[in-house]
Write an enzyme that holds these catalytic residues in place. Structure first.
Site, PDB file in Angstrom:
ATOM      1  CE  LYS A  50       5.401   6.501   8.923  1.00  0.00           C
ATOM      2  NZ  LYS A  50       5.369   6.161   7.512  1.00  0.00           N
TER       3      LYS A  50
ATOM      4  CD  GLU B  96     -10.313   4.623  14.439  1.00  0.00           C
ATOM      5  OE1 GLU B  96     -10.770   3.584  13.920  1.00  0.00           O
ATOM      6  OE2 GLU B  96     -10.931   5.266  15.300  1.00  0.00           O
TER       7      GLU B  96
ATOM      8  CB  CYS C 177      -9.785  -0.594   8.332  1.00  0.00           C
ATOM      9  SG  CYS C 177     -10.834   0.846   8.213  1.00  0.00           S
TER      10      CYS C 177
ATOM     11  CD  GLU D 182      -6.906  -5.756   8.545  1.00  0.00           C
ATOM     12  OE1 GLU D 182      -5.828  -5.564   9.109  1.00  0.00           O
ATOM     13  OE2 GLU D 182      -7.770  -4.873   8.411  1.00  0.00           O
TER      14      GLU D 182
HETATM   15  P1  NDP Z   1       0.963  -0.565   9.163  1.00  0.00           P
HETATM   16  O1  NDP Z   1       0.580  -0.790  10.572  1.00  0.00           O
HETATM   17  O2  NDP Z   1       2.017  -1.428   8.587  1.00  0.00           O
HETATM   18  O3  NDP Z   1       1.465   0.931   8.950  1.00  0.00           O
HETATM   19  C1  NDP Z   1       0.699   2.045   9.299  1.00  0.00           C
HETATM   20  C2  NDP Z   1       1.618   3.243   9.462  1.00  0.00           C
HETATM   21  O4  NDP Z   1       2.470   3.001  10.578  1.00  0.00           O
HETATM   22  C3  NDP Z   1       2.541   3.461   8.263  1.00  0.00           C
HETATM   23  O5  NDP Z   1       2.715   4.848   8.072  1.00  0.00           O
HETATM   24  C4  NDP Z   1       3.823   2.793   8.731  1.00  0.00           C
HETATM   25  O6  NDP Z   1       4.979   3.247   8.082  1.00  0.00           O
HETATM   26  C5  NDP Z   1       3.827   3.167  10.197  1.00  0.00           C
HETATM   27  N1  NDP Z   1       4.702   2.328  11.019  1.00  0.00           N
HETATM   28  C6  NDP Z   1       5.232   1.120  10.738  1.00  0.00           C
HETATM   29  N2  NDP Z   1       6.007   0.689  11.763  1.00  0.00           N
HETATM   30  C7  NDP Z   1       5.961   1.651  12.707  1.00  0.00           C
HETATM   31  C8  NDP Z   1       6.539   1.807  14.000  1.00  0.00           C
HETATM   32  N3  NDP Z   1       7.351   0.872  14.529  1.00  0.00           N
HETATM   33  N4  NDP Z   1       6.257   2.915  14.712  1.00  0.00           N
HETATM   34  C9  NDP Z   1       5.442   3.867  14.213  1.00  0.00           C
HETATM   35  N5  NDP Z   1       4.879   3.793  12.973  1.00  0.00           N
HETATM   36  C10 NDP Z   1       5.125   2.690  12.243  1.00  0.00           C
HETATM   37  O7  NDP Z   1      -0.369  -0.645   8.322  1.00  0.00           O
HETATM   38  P2  NDP Z   1      -0.515  -0.547   6.766  1.00  0.00           P
HETATM   39  O8  NDP Z   1       0.118   0.701   6.260  1.00  0.00           O
HETATM   40  O9  NDP Z   1      -0.100  -1.838   6.187  1.00  0.00           O
HETATM   41  O10 NDP Z   1      -2.116  -0.343   6.630  1.00  0.00           O
HETATM   42  C11 NDP Z   1      -2.993  -1.398   6.698  1.00  0.00           C
HETATM   43  C12 NDP Z   1      -3.576  -1.556   8.083  1.00  0.00           C
HETATM   44  O11 NDP Z   1      -4.213  -0.355   8.491  1.00  0.00           O
HETATM   45  C13 NDP Z   1      -4.657  -2.608   8.118  1.00  0.00           C
HETATM   46  O12 NDP Z   1      -4.488  -3.412   9.261  1.00  0.00           O
HETATM   47  C14 NDP Z   1      -5.940  -1.805   8.223  1.00  0.00           C
HETATM   48  O13 NDP Z   1      -6.991  -2.492   8.815  1.00  0.00           O
HETATM   49  C15 NDP Z   1      -5.500  -0.650   9.031  1.00  0.00           C
HETATM   50  N6  NDP Z   1      -6.422   0.478   8.831  1.00  0.00           N
HETATM   51  C16 NDP Z   1      -7.319   0.779   9.825  1.00  0.00           C
HETATM   52  C17 NDP Z   1      -8.266   1.775   9.646  1.00  0.00           C
HETATM   53  C18 NDP Z   1      -9.244   2.125  10.725  1.00  0.00           C
HETATM   54  O14 NDP Z   1      -9.849   3.194  10.629  1.00  0.00           O
HETATM   55  N7  NDP Z   1      -9.459   1.304  11.717  1.00  0.00           N
HETATM   56  C19 NDP Z   1      -8.346   2.522   8.394  1.00  0.00           C
HETATM   57  C20 NDP Z   1      -7.360   2.129   7.421  1.00  0.00           C
HETATM   58  C21 NDP Z   1      -6.438   1.137   7.639  1.00  0.00           C
HETATM   59  P3  NDP Z   1       5.576   2.337   6.892  1.00  0.00           P
HETATM   60  O15 NDP Z   1       4.666   2.598   5.751  1.00  0.00           O
HETATM   61  O16 NDP Z   1       6.941   2.813   6.705  1.00  0.00           O
HETATM   62  O17 NDP Z   1       5.541   0.908   7.348  1.00  0.00           O
END
Ligand code: NDP
Length: 500
Positions: free
Chosen positions: A193, A269, A303, A401
């Protein structure tokens, strides 16, 4: 019948047409979601709708899992050699390279990162990742372990099965490549997804997956919301492993759903609040350049952005003056502008969130040394590079963050104190140390609780990346990532042992 979206990029940097199939990609074809609903994809630079894509639901996840399971049992997994899997991945990488500019333009339009950065780094790196794991596909093997003369003991590294993957919006193509390449190389099939905010590059690559001839069902893409599709993937009883990238908050929910369903294998991650430590003896100009890149690259939506900058007192004033001057030079604007460095934040919600953090910094008594404002028109989601000073360790802008172009610059006196401060958050994703004293570099590097040291926006396909503490579980990249996509089976063959 799923729709197709065509767009002519009429920009100084790219003046061609791109075409994307906007359905869900299930069992090798683009299909409508079972609910026949769509999601608007918004241009973060303008706030206007780019196109609509099919919205997946839990039922679409079910049919994607069914296709993935069938492929795993019949045309992928242990049914095909590693060399063959590698050939498919090589072919995909070649097709992506042939469409490099088009994919870069789609990514810039959808995500807002400057076209030059996406074309010059994001897409080539993503292609390189796929090639790197294509090379691994026929080199995944177990061990023969000597026990005694009456036994032959060996291990097999078998693919886990159907893998669910959930990725964020901040670097959509890179996240997609980083997730699918090791999983496919190791023989797993996938239901992934993308974020519904940025699904377009993944859908474009699905057409190339088709063209490369991957067996149907090996890779399935279900675009949808986190609380529907994401949650269905995390709690699915026929998904064997989940790999998630996103916030620590959502990571907890995914882990809970994984444990409450079939206790699926999990890697996470997550977020970061990474320290960047600059000692008196550092090359100040270099430290300034790296610090700017560390926090302002890709609008700070990275991130492992170096968002906490600790500067030793002897060079603090000089560093701050030069860091400020350099930050002011960044051209903010249209990702397709000839010299744009910083594009928009991903959405109005995310922009409000970052502005909320800036307000909290002011409310808690920190000083806005630079920026702290929106840039340009209100619906464009642009924020000026922001530098806070006069912070205290308990402030939200020091602990949490922000995921935007916001840094805190903090003065420190001695080494032990800065190590303590640097380690004083719930996160442990990355850190950097600037010093010309080699002993100090190693001592501090070893004392930092972070998965990566000295790499602001420096990553390599071959080098593991991941978090300590609440920044995650497991590693991406390198052979380390492959370990998370195999089950190790121990085979004990009895040669001569008799049971009396
Ligand atoms: P989110 O945690 O809001 O969302 C990440 C993904 O999870 C999206 O596809 C989201 O869908 C989905 N999601 C949301 N709610 C649920 C749920 N209840 N169950 C399963 N999946 C769900 O993060 P962001 O998209 O806002 O991305 C930013 C974050 O990602 C930051 O904290 C950043 O640090 C982290 N990140 C970490 C990296 C790493 O390698 N450590 C690399 C890149 C980013 P939807 O879009 O519909 O909410």
């Amino acid at each position: 019948m799923p729709a197709t979206f065509s767009h002519h990029f009429d920009t100084p940097l790219y003046d061609e047409k791109a075409t994307i199939q906007t359905g869900l990609f299930i069992n090798g074809v683009f299909v409508d979601g079972l609910n026949h609903s769509t999601i608007d994809v918004i241009n973060p630079s303008t706030g206007k709708t780019i196109t609509q894509v099919s919205e997946g639901t839990a039922k679409d996840v079910d049919r994607a899992v069914e296709a993935a399971r069938h492929a795993f049992n019949t045309s992928w997994g242990l049914k095909v050699s590693g060399a063959t899997r590698g050939q498919f991945l090589y072919k995909l990488a070649t097709l992506m390279e042939e469409s490099l500019d088009e994919i870069a333009a789609i990514e810039s339009l959808d995500n807002g990162t400057a076209f030059g950065v996406v074309k010059g780094w994001v897409v080539p790196f993503s292609i390189g990742l796929i090639r790197y794991y294509a090379g691994w596909a026929d080199k995944i093997s177990g061990q023969v372990i000597e026990t005694d003369e009456g036994r032959l003991t060996y291990t097999r590294h078998e693919p886990i099965g159907v893998v669910g993957q959930i990725i964020p919006w901040n670097a959509p193509l890179l996240m997609f490549a980083m997730k699918i390449a090791p999983a496919l190389a190791a023989g797993n099939t996938i239901v992934i997804k993308p974020s519904e905010l940025t699904p377009l590059s993944a859908l474009r690559v699905c057409s190339l997956v088709q063209e490369a001839g991957f067996p149907p069902g090996v890779l399935n893409v279900v675009v949808g919301y986190g609380n529907t599709v994401g949650s269905a993937i995390s709690s699915h009883m026929d998904i064997d492993k989940i790999a998630f990238t996103g916030s620590t908050l959502t990571g907890r929910k995914v882990m809970e759903a994984a444990s409450k369903s079939n206790l699926k294998n999990i890697t996470l991650e997550l977020g970061g609040k990474s320290p960047n430590i600059i000692f008196n003896d550092a090359d100040v100009d270099q430290a300034v350049n790296w610090a700017c890149h560390g926090i302002f690259f890709a609008q700070g939506q990275i991130c492992f952005a170096g968002s906490r900058i600790y500067v030793q007192s002897g060079i603090y004033d000089e560093f701050l003056a030069k860091f400020t001057a350099r930050s002011k030079m960044h051209k903010i604007g249209d990702p397709f502008g000839a010299d744009s460095y910083q594009g928009p934040q991903i959405s109005s919600t995310q922009t409000e969130r970052v502005m909320g953090y800036i307000k909290s910094g002011v409310d808690q008594g920190a000083k806005v040394h630079l920026g702290g404002q929106r840039h340009g028109e209100q619906n464009g989601n642009f924020i000026t590079p922001t530098i806070f000073t006069n912070t205290t360790p308990d402030m939200k802008i020091v602990q949490e963050e922000i995921f935007g172009p916001v840094s805190v610059v903090i003065k420190f006196e001695d080494r032990q104190d800065v190590i303590r401060q640097a380690n004083d958050t719930i996160y442990g994703l990355a850190a950097a140390v600037f010093t010309q004293n080699i002993s100090q570099a190693f001592e501090v590097g070893h004392a930092l609780k972070a998965g990566t040291v000295n790499c602001y926006n420096e990553v390599s396909a071959a080098v593991p990346f991941g978090g300590f503490k609440q920044s995650g579980i497991g590693r991406e990249y390198g052979s380390y990532a492959l370990e998370h996509y195999v089950n190790v089976k121990a085979m004990h063959i009895n040669i001569g042992h008799k049971m009396e």
